[in-house]
Design an enzyme around this catalytic site. Structure first.
Site, short mmCIF file in Angstrom:
data_model
loop_
_atom_site.label_atom_id
_atom_site.label_comp_id
_atom_site.label_asym_id
_atom_site.label_seq_id
_atom_site.Cartn_x
_atom_site.Cartn_y
_atom_site.Cartn_z
N LYS A 24 0.88 -0.72 -23.09
CA LYS A 24 1.70 0.02 -22.13
C LYS A 24 3.16 -0.19 -22.55
O LYS A 24 3.49 -1.27 -23.02
CB LYS A 24 1.47 -0.55 -20.72
N THR A 32 -2.02 -13.18 -11.06
CA THR A 32 -1.94 -13.98 -12.29
C THR A 32 -0.56 -13.86 -12.93
O THR A 32 -0.25 -14.62 -13.85
CB THR A 32 -3.01 -13.51 -13.30
N LYS A 48 6.03 -7.82 -17.35
CA LYS A 48 4.81 -7.39 -16.65
C LYS A 48 4.20 -6.17 -17.33
O LYS A 48 4.90 -5.19 -17.62
CB LYS A 48 5.11 -7.08 -15.18
N SER A 60 -6.28 -2.72 -18.34
CA SER A 60 -5.41 -3.90 -18.40
C SER A 60 -4.95 -4.18 -19.82
O SER A 60 -5.70 -3.99 -20.77
CB SER A 60 -6.17 -5.11 -17.86
N ALA A 61 -3.72 -4.67 -19.93
CA ALA A 61 -3.18 -5.05 -21.25
C ALA A 61 -3.73 -6.40 -21.69
O ALA A 61 -3.57 -6.80 -22.84
CB ALA A 61 -1.66 -5.12 -21.18
N GLU A 67 -0.81 0.21 -10.26
CA GLU A 67 -0.02 -0.62 -11.17
C GLU A 67 1.06 -1.44 -10.45
O GLU A 67 1.58 -1.00 -9.44
CB GLU A 67 0.71 0.30 -12.17
N ASP A 68 1.39 -2.59 -11.03
CA ASP A 68 2.50 -3.37 -10.48
C ASP A 68 3.66 -3.48 -11.47
O ASP A 68 4.60 -4.24 -11.22
CB ASP A 68 2.04 -4.80 -10.12
N ASP A 118 -4.97 -1.62 -12.78
CA ASP A 118 -4.42 -2.69 -13.60
C ASP A 118 -4.99 -3.99 -13.00
O ASP A 118 -5.48 -3.99 -11.87
CB ASP A 118 -2.89 -2.65 -13.49
N LEU A 119 -4.94 -5.07 -13.75
CA LEU A 119 -5.51 -6.33 -13.25
C LEU A 119 -4.43 -7.30 -12.75
O LEU A 119 -4.32 -7.57 -11.54
CB LEU A 119 -6.33 -6.99 -14.36
N ASP A 120 -3.64 -7.81 -13.71
CA ASP A 120 -2.65 -8.84 -13.39
C ASP A 120 -1.59 -8.30 -12.43
O ASP A 120 -0.89 -7.34 -12.76
CB ASP A 120 -1.96 -9.34 -14.67
C1 BG6 Z 1 -0.72 -7.90 -18.62
C2 BG6 Z 1 0.27 -8.83 -18.00
O1 BG6 Z 1 -1.68 -7.55 -17.68
O2 BG6 Z 1 -1.38 -8.52 -19.73
C3 BG6 Z 1 1.25 -9.34 -19.06
O3 BG6 Z 1 1.00 -8.16 -16.99
C4 BG6 Z 1 0.49 -9.96 -20.22
O4 BG6 Z 1 2.11 -10.29 -18.46
C5 BG6 Z 1 -0.51 -8.95 -20.77
O5 BG6 Z 1 1.39 -10.34 -21.25
C6 BG6 Z 1 -1.36 -9.53 -21.91
O6 BG6 Z 1 -2.17 -10.54 -21.37
P1 BG6 Z 1 -2.97 -11.61 -22.22
O7 BG6 Z 1 -3.86 -12.27 -21.18
O8 BG6 Z 1 -3.75 -10.86 -23.25
O9 BG6 Z 1 -1.97 -12.53 -22.82
MG MG Z 2 0.09 -5.84 -13.90
#
Ligand code: BG6
Ligand code: MG
Length: 220
Positions: free
Chosen positions: A149, A21, A49, A118-119, A173-174, A13-15
């Site tokens: 997710k 972030t 998250k 990543s989402a 994942e976090d 996962d990224l964020d």
């Molecule tokens: C996830 C974050 O990685 O991405 C969420 O944990 C975020 O908080 C989601 O809403 C979507 O991100 P973005 O950058 O497309 O708004």
């Molecule tokens: Mg995350």
């Protein structure tokens, strides 16, 4: 628990896993929540998250006990992202969370396939800012999936693209949504953060510094 001795693929996962972030997502959502008459707390933020942008806004509206017409909904999504992009402007390779670079180096050296799951629709921008794009054999982000997710689509697309079975993959994942996605996909789920915040994970470590070479050697 996944009993496979050695995995061949790592899906990150990224964020909140590679870079912090999550704090910027929180700040941007806090402003939107305030416009909905709701004071978003850090505790509320745990539920956002890993959750896609529109799903996050829906959750905030539920918390605020309010609704928006379609045009306002879209304009809030747009405003949130504008503020978020502003906040991440200063992200540099120094923002890579402790231990992550060493883990990426270890995986590359040991020929473990590396994927991003990543989402976020901003994932590519952030990887570029961190200067680690080239470590990833495949990048699946919010632009490549239909279902967010906890649906496993993002990770299953990652394992498919890498040509590996789900059981051969470890997901880092976090978020609980991400752990649920990994488990729904039949993968080994490693949670990063406070174990009290998670359920159903296979392993949990406070961060990648705790998840050191010794742990990585047992996983891969
Ligand atoms: C996830 C974050 O990685 O991405 C969420 O944990 C975020 O908080 C989601 O809403 C979507 O991100 P973005 O950058 O497309 O708004
Ligand atoms: Mg995350």
């Amino acid at each position: 628990m996944n009993r496979l001795k050695k995995h061949r693929c790592a899906l990150f996962d990224l964020d909140g896993v590679i870079v912090d972030t999550a704090k910027y997502h929180f700040l941007a959502w806090k402003k939107i929540a305030a416009q909905c008459g709701y004071e978003l707390t850090l505790q509320d933020n745990e539920q956002l998250k890993g959750v896609s942008r529109p799903d996050s806004l829906n959750r905030i509206l539920e918390m605020a006990g309010t609704r928006l017409d379609e045009t306002t909904f879209e304009s809030y999504l747009h405003q949130k992202n504008k503020d978020y992009l502003q906040l991440i402007q200063e992200v540099t390779p120094e923002d890579i969370l402790p231990g992550v670079q060493a883990a990426l180096n270890f995986l590359k050296l040991n020929k473990v396939k590396i994927g991003l799951g990543s989402a976020s629709k901003n994932a590519l921008i952030i990887l570029e800012k961190l200067q680690i794009t080239s470590f990833f054999d495949v990048i699946i982000d919010g632009n490549s999936v239909q279902q967010g997710k906890p649906h496993p689509e993002v990770f299953l697309k990652g394992s498919n693209a890498l040509g590996e079975a789900a059981e051969a993959c470890v997901v880092f994942e976090d978020s609980q949504a991400g752990i649920d996605a990994a488990k729904a996909g039949g993968m080994t789920a490693v949670a990063l953060g406070d174990a009290k915040l998670f359920k159903n994970m296979d392993y949990c470590y406070p961060d990648f510094e705790a998840l050191d070479k010794v742990v990585l050697q047992t996983l891969f």
